[in-house]
Design an enzyme around this catalytic site. Structure first.
Site, PDB file in Angstrom:
ATOM      1  N   ASN A  28       0.877  -1.174   0.000  1.00  0.00           N
ATOM      2  CA  ASN A  28       0.000   0.000   0.000  1.00  0.00           C
ATOM      3  C   ASN A  28       0.913   1.223   0.000  1.00  0.00           C
ATOM      4  O   ASN A  28       1.519   1.543   1.009  1.00  0.00           O
ATOM      5  CB  ASN A  28      -0.888  -0.026   1.255  1.00  0.00           C
ATOM      6  CG  ASN A  28      -1.747   1.227   1.382  1.00  0.00           C
ATOM      7  OD1 ASN A  28      -1.848   2.015   0.431  1.00  0.00           O
ATOM      8  ND2 ASN A  28      -2.368   1.409   2.537  1.00  0.00           N
ATOM      9  N   LYS A  63       0.159   4.303  -0.310  1.00  0.00           N
ATOM     10  CA  LYS A  63      -0.441   5.517   0.273  1.00  0.00           C
ATOM     11  C   LYS A  63      -0.113   6.720  -0.621  1.00  0.00           C
ATOM     12  O   LYS A  63      -0.077   6.557  -1.833  1.00  0.00           O
ATOM     13  CB  LYS A  63       0.024   5.685   1.711  1.00  0.00           C
ATOM     14  CG  LYS A  63      -0.163   4.405   2.522  1.00  0.00           C
ATOM     15  CD  LYS A  63       0.062   4.575   3.986  1.00  0.00           C
ATOM     16  CE  LYS A  63      -0.152   3.232   4.675  1.00  0.00           C
ATOM     17  NZ  LYS A  63      -0.060   3.307   6.113  1.00  0.00           N
ATOM     18  N   HIS A  77      -9.553   1.279   4.898  1.00  0.00           N
ATOM     19  CA  HIS A  77      -8.269   1.509   5.570  1.00  0.00           C
ATOM     20  C   HIS A  77      -8.476   2.499   6.714  1.00  0.00           C
ATOM     21  O   HIS A  77      -9.258   3.444   6.594  1.00  0.00           O
ATOM     22  CB  HIS A  77      -7.228   2.037   4.575  1.00  0.00           C
ATOM     23  CG  HIS A  77      -5.845   2.007   5.146  1.00  0.00           C
ATOM     24  ND1 HIS A  77      -5.398   2.943   6.039  1.00  0.00           N
ATOM     25  CD2 HIS A  77      -4.837   1.117   4.988  1.00  0.00           C
ATOM     26  CE1 HIS A  77      -4.158   2.631   6.401  1.00  0.00           C
ATOM     27  NE2 HIS A  77      -3.792   1.527   5.773  1.00  0.00           N
ATOM     28  N   GLU A  95      -6.801   4.872   7.726  1.00  0.00           N
ATOM     29  CA  GLU A  95      -6.552   6.290   7.388  1.00  0.00           C
ATOM     30  C   GLU A  95      -7.750   6.907   6.676  1.00  0.00           C
ATOM     31  O   GLU A  95      -8.048   8.086   6.860  1.00  0.00           O
ATOM     32  CB  GLU A  95      -5.269   6.393   6.539  1.00  0.00           C
ATOM     33  CG  GLU A  95      -4.038   6.124   7.392  1.00  0.00           C
ATOM     34  CD  GLU A  95      -2.853   5.518   6.649  1.00  0.00           C
ATOM     35  OE1 GLU A  95      -2.847   5.538   5.406  1.00  0.00           O
ATOM     36  OE2 GLU A  95      -1.946   5.007   7.330  1.00  0.00           O
ATOM     37  N   GLU A 130      -5.420  -4.782  10.434  1.00  0.00           N
ATOM     38  CA  GLU A 130      -4.362  -3.801  10.644  1.00  0.00           C
ATOM     39  C   GLU A 130      -4.628  -3.038  11.944  1.00  0.00           C
ATOM     40  O   GLU A 130      -5.364  -2.040  11.941  1.00  0.00           O
ATOM     41  CB  GLU A 130      -4.339  -2.806   9.484  1.00  0.00           C
ATOM     42  CG  GLU A 130      -4.110  -3.434   8.136  1.00  0.00           C
ATOM     43  CD  GLU A 130      -3.563  -2.415   7.139  1.00  0.00           C
ATOM     44  OE1 GLU A 130      -2.445  -2.591   6.684  1.00  0.00           O
ATOM     45  OE2 GLU A 130      -4.259  -1.417   6.870  1.00  0.00           O
ATOM     46  N   GLY A 180       2.572   2.244  10.632  1.00  0.00           N
ATOM     47  CA  GLY A 180       3.531   3.333  10.465  1.00  0.00           C
ATOM     48  C   GLY A 180       4.233   3.728  11.755  1.00  0.00           C
ATOM     49  O   GLY A 180       4.884   4.773  11.822  1.00  0.00           O
ATOM     50  N   SER A 218       3.426  -2.194  10.167  1.00  0.00           N
ATOM     51  CA  SER A 218       4.884  -2.292  10.338  1.00  0.00           C
ATOM     52  C   SER A 218       5.455  -3.660   9.969  1.00  0.00           C
ATOM     53  O   SER A 218       6.379  -4.150  10.612  1.00  0.00           O
ATOM     54  CB  SER A 218       5.285  -1.887  11.763  1.00  0.00           C
ATOM     55  OG  SER A 218       4.937  -0.528  12.003  1.00  0.00           O
TER      56      SER A 218
HETATM   57  P1  PGA Z   1       2.878   0.252   7.471  1.00  0.00           P
HETATM   58  O1  PGA Z   1       1.424   0.486   6.850  1.00  0.00           O
HETATM   59  O2  PGA Z   1       3.404  -1.043   6.913  1.00  0.00           O
HETATM   60  O3  PGA Z   1       3.697   1.435   7.012  1.00  0.00           O
HETATM   61  O4  PGA Z   1       2.726   0.203   8.948  1.00  0.00           O
HETATM   62  C1  PGA Z   1       0.524  -0.574   6.678  1.00  0.00           C
HETATM   63  C2  PGA Z   1      -0.787  -0.073   6.113  1.00  0.00           C
HETATM   64  O5  PGA Z   1      -1.281   0.955   6.572  1.00  0.00           O
HETATM   65  O6  PGA Z   1      -1.378  -0.689   5.196  1.00  0.00           O
END
Ligand code: PGA
Length: 250
Positions: free
Chosen positions: A9, A11, A95, A97, A167, A173, A213
């Site tokens: 992903n 983003k 997601h 976010e 997640e 992140g 992560s």
């Molecule tokens: P990350 O993000 O691997 O940077 O923690 C995962 C995601 O939000 O899909």
């Protein structure tokens, strides 16, 4: 059908040149047998990425977002019709976010899921709890509600086109990964919710990805767990070398 999946992903990252280089590199790399790769690119690069990835049958390009309506006056949005017209048949929904920064409510996510399922898309449905909920030990009921609110309106055979990504928000992140045992516990729980709502066959066939992560250093431990079918990877998917290591972690 249940699959081993490494999904990236991106983003809101990478310029056009870097995006091109990354898809080219990943498309030219042999994917291990039985593993599918999905790249959720920014909308602007979907067409280019899909053209570049078309030479590798195991690399699929996904939209990070899609509206639930077919078309119309929704400035800034993209529709399933647009995606289909450039050959994109994968999309993320829910997601954290999108839920948090863009206020996407469970009912809107439910409509998006319906639109995608009804139009032949494979949908990666994201769920996961914030830290406060985890600390209060209500993470299972929180995720159960997310599934119920936005996924469980589907008919059993429609689950075939769904991939669930668990997640935990506290791991996205942040560099803090859920332990393999924590991931396994939740994945097993999600599968049991699917079993309760639908059937053990449907539960068995569902691919459930872990996200938060995921890195080359922890991927193989996570992916070795019985109910973890792969990962949805943010930061570590932006670099070809690190993402290739993750693809090779099964
Ligand atoms: P990350 O993000 O691997 O940077 O923690 C995962 C995601 O939000 O899909």
């Amino acid at each position: 059908m249940r699959q081993k999946i490494a999904a990236g992903n991106w983003k809101m990252n990478l310029d056009s040149q870097k995006a091109r280089e990354l898809v080219t590199e990943l498309s030219n790399t042999m994917t291990p047998s039985g593993v599918e790769v999905i790249l959720a690119c920014p909308a602007l690069y979907l067409d280019m990425a899909n053209t570049l990835a078309s030479k590798n049958r195991k690399v699929h390009i996904a939209a990070q977002n899609v509206h639930d309506k077919d078309n119309g006056a929704y400035t800034g949005e993209i529709s399933h019709e647009m995606l289909t017209s450039i050959g994109i048949k994968y999309a993320l929904v829910g997601h954290s976010e999108r839920r948090e920064y863009f206020g996407e409510k469970p009912s809107f996510l439910r409509d998006k899921v319906s639109t995608l399922v009804n139009n032949g898309f494979t949908t990666i449905f994201c769920c996961g709890e914030p830290l406060k909920v985890r600390k209060s030990k209500k993470h299972k009921s929180f995720v159960a509600k997310q599934l119920k609110d936005s996924l469980f309106h589907l008919k059993e055979d429609q689950l075939k086109s769904i991939i669930v990504a668990y997640e935990p928000i506290w791991a996205i992140g942040t560099g803090v990964t859920a332990s393999p045992a924590q991931a396994q516990e939740m994945h097993k729980f999600i599968r049991s919710e699917i079993r309760k709502k639908y059937s053990s066959q449907t539960a068995k066939n569902l691919s459930i990805l872990y996200g938060g992560s995921v890195k080359p250093a922890n991927a193989s431990q996570l992916f070795s767990k019985a109910d973890v079918d792969g990962g949805l990877v943010g930061g570590a998917s932006l670099n070809a070398e690190s993402f290739k290591k993750i693809i090779n972690s099964f």
